[in-house]
Design an enzyme around this catalytic site. Structure first.
Site, PDB file in Angstrom:
ATOM      1  N   ARG A 177      26.420  37.457  47.980  1.00  0.00           N
ATOM      2  CA  ARG A 177      27.562  36.910  47.976  1.00  0.00           C
ATOM      3  C   ARG A 177      27.450  35.840  49.168  1.00  0.00           C
ATOM      4  O   ARG A 177      28.427  34.897  49.280  1.00  0.00           O
ATOM      5  CB  ARG A 177      28.803  37.713  47.988  1.00  0.00           C
ATOM      6  CG  ARG A 177      28.698  38.553  46.675  1.00  0.00           C
ATOM      7  CD  ARG A 177      29.853  39.474  46.689  1.00  0.00           C
ATOM      8  NE  ARG A 177      29.904  40.380  45.656  1.00  0.00           N
ATOM      9  CZ  ARG A 177      28.852  41.523  45.717  1.00  0.00           C
ATOM     10  NH1 ARG A 177      28.081  41.786  46.717  1.00  0.00           N
ATOM     11  NH2 ARG A 177      28.798  42.208  44.655  1.00  0.00           N
ATOM     12  N   LYS A 218      35.550  34.254  34.984  1.00  0.00           N
ATOM     13  CA  LYS A 218      36.827  34.991  35.546  1.00  0.00           C
ATOM     14  C   LYS A 218      37.354  34.686  37.041  1.00  0.00           C
ATOM     15  O   LYS A 218      38.349  34.845  37.398  1.00  0.00           O
ATOM     16  CB  LYS A 218      36.488  36.447  35.660  1.00  0.00           C
ATOM     17  CG  LYS A 218      37.295  37.548  35.843  1.00  0.00           C
ATOM     18  CD  LYS A 218      37.037  38.221  37.142  1.00  0.00           C
ATOM     19  CE  LYS A 218      38.053  39.271  37.522  1.00  0.00           C
ATOM     20  NZ  LYS A 218      37.609  39.909  38.931  1.00  0.00           N
ATOM     21  N   PRO A 235      42.792  35.659  33.768  1.00  0.00           N
ATOM     22  CA  PRO A 235      41.597  36.138  34.060  1.00  0.00           C
ATOM     23  C   PRO A 235      41.044  37.294  33.241  1.00  0.00           C
ATOM     24  O   PRO A 235      41.755  38.369  32.830  1.00  0.00           O
ATOM     25  CB  PRO A 235      41.816  36.544  35.560  1.00  0.00           C
ATOM     26  CG  PRO A 235      43.113  36.186  36.178  1.00  0.00           C
ATOM     27  CD  PRO A 235      44.069  35.696  34.733  1.00  0.00           C
ATOM     28  N   ASP A 237      38.317  39.997  32.779  1.00  0.00           N
ATOM     29  CA  ASP A 237      36.971  40.803  33.060  1.00  0.00           C
ATOM     30  C   ASP A 237      36.764  41.687  31.900  1.00  0.00           C
ATOM     31  O   ASP A 237      37.300  41.681  31.157  1.00  0.00           O
ATOM     32  CB  ASP A 237      37.102  41.404  34.717  1.00  0.00           C
ATOM     33  CG  ASP A 237      38.344  42.288  34.730  1.00  0.00           C
ATOM     34  OD1 ASP A 237      38.961  42.621  33.765  1.00  0.00           O
ATOM     35  OD2 ASP A 237      38.720  42.909  35.776  1.00  0.00           O
ATOM     36  N   GLN A 274      48.948  39.004  31.790  1.00  0.00           N
ATOM     37  CA  GLN A 274      47.551  39.504  32.329  1.00  0.00           C
ATOM     38  C   GLN A 274      47.850  40.662  33.464  1.00  0.00           C
ATOM     39  O   GLN A 274      47.239  41.715  33.368  1.00  0.00           O
ATOM     40  CB  GLN A 274      46.564  38.523  33.150  1.00  0.00           C
ATOM     41  CG  GLN A 274      45.117  38.908  33.143  1.00  0.00           C
ATOM     42  CD  GLN A 274      44.983  39.613  34.456  1.00  0.00           C
ATOM     43  OE1 GLN A 274      45.919  39.571  35.407  1.00  0.00           O
ATOM     44  NE2 GLN A 274      43.795  39.644  34.964  1.00  0.00           N
ATOM     45  N   PHE A 278      46.926  44.534  32.810  1.00  0.00           N
ATOM     46  CA  PHE A 278      46.074  44.942  33.945  1.00  0.00           C
ATOM     47  C   PHE A 278      46.621  46.671  34.280  1.00  0.00           C
ATOM     48  O   PHE A 278      46.209  47.429  34.380  1.00  0.00           O
ATOM     49  CB  PHE A 278      45.676  44.185  34.929  1.00  0.00           C
ATOM     50  CG  PHE A 278      44.854  44.806  35.770  1.00  0.00           C
ATOM     51  CD1 PHE A 278      43.237  44.860  35.757  1.00  0.00           C
ATOM     52  CD2 PHE A 278      45.138  45.473  36.988  1.00  0.00           C
ATOM     53  CE1 PHE A 278      42.363  45.168  36.459  1.00  0.00           C
ATOM     54  CE2 PHE A 278      44.172  46.139  37.896  1.00  0.00           C
ATOM     55  CZ  PHE A 278      42.884  46.102  37.664  1.00  0.00           C
TER      56      PHE A 278
END
Length: 288
Positions: A177, A218, A235, A237, A274, A278
């Site tokens: 990263r 995402k 988003p 995932d 979302q 989640f």
């Protein structure tokens, strides 16, 4: 909502739809840590803050009314009526159930640059490690803040990161990263900023974000939701994919199919939906 300053602390009473555990434990931020007494301490917008909550009030410690009005009011999205949002989404029976678990969630309005780097770091990662990497980055290259007798660190600016190289970032142990963080810093150095996205549609803003190496579908949606206030962003995932499939379908669905479903089902409130889903899934271990 009533505000009182007492012994340098700012106390908010009559605040609705606000729960610190829901806000800080729903996956939207990484620099807030829960203390043994139930309060949270974090750093955002260049400021450190301790915040606690009782049944009747929320206390922001050693905080001025000016900082509350200029920083924390918007950061905690206090201008938004979540009662209306929850009422609208509750027409869906699944979301009505989800909201009963995470009804105190508020979507934080985070700094765009910090949001970009944080969610680049989040890719294929777990929350404890994400927090550790971000903390190391801040301790190495952020500015010191003295607050309530302790030292904290701001998130380093894009210009600071732009001045670094891969060897400089090696100590934070972000792995592959590192090069993506530097790529983001280069684009911000060249002029990318919140104004870049001001008049862009959700789709055009997403394309712009995905010019940054390491930002996929995402991660872009997370940045759109938490850093650019694109509240229709949903988003997806692996976790959310399983939750949506479990709650709304009888078979596996592609990411594209779930994106289409969320837009048609939730529209401009997709981001809120979302977050409620989640938190609901996490509390009930749906998708494990």
């Amino acid at each position: 909502m009533n505000i009182e300053i007492k012994n340098k602390n700012l106390i908010i009473s009559d605040i609705k739809d606000f729960n610190l555990d829901h806000i800080f434990e729903c996956g939207q931020c990484f620099r807030w840590n829960k203390e043994p007494d139930g309060s949270y301490i974090g750093v955002a917008m260049g400021k450190a803050l301790k915040i606690s909550q009782t049944a009747s009030s929320v206390t922001l410690y050693d905080t001025s009314k000016e900082d509350f009005e200029n920083i924390w009011y918007n950061y905690f999205d206090m201008n938004n009526d979540y009662g209306i949002i929850k009422s609208t989404l509750s027409s869906d029976k699944i979301l009505k159930e989800a909201i009963s678990y995470g009804g105190g969630i508020r979507i934080l309005n985070q700094d765009l640059w910090e949001c970009v780097v944080s969610f680049i770091i989040s890719a294929s990662n777990n929350i404890p490690r994400i927090k550790k990497i971000i903390n190391s980055l801040c301790e190495l290259y952020g500015d010191k803040i003295e607050y309530l007798g302790n030292t904290y660190y701001t998130f380093p600016s894009s210009e600071k990161i732009y001045s670094l190289n891969l060897d400089d970032l090696a100590p934070i142990k972000a792995g592959f990263r590192d090069k993506y963080i530097l790529s983001a810093a280069k684009l911000f150095h060249e002029g990318m900023c919140i104004d870049t996205f001001k008049n862009l549609t959700y789709y055009d803003a997403k394309k712009e974000l995905m010019k940054i190496k390491g930002i996929g579908n995402k991660v872009a949606d997370c940045i759109l939701l938490f850093g650019l206030s694109k509240r229709n962003s949903f988003p997806i995932d692996v976790w959310i994919k399983r939750v949506v499939e479990y709650c709304y379908f009888t078979s596996p669905q592609s990411i594209r199919e779930i994106e289409k479903f969320s837009l048609e089902k939730f529209g401009s409130l997709g981001g809120y939906a979302q977050q409620y889903l989640f938190f609901y899934a996490r509390e009930n271990k749906i998708g494990l």
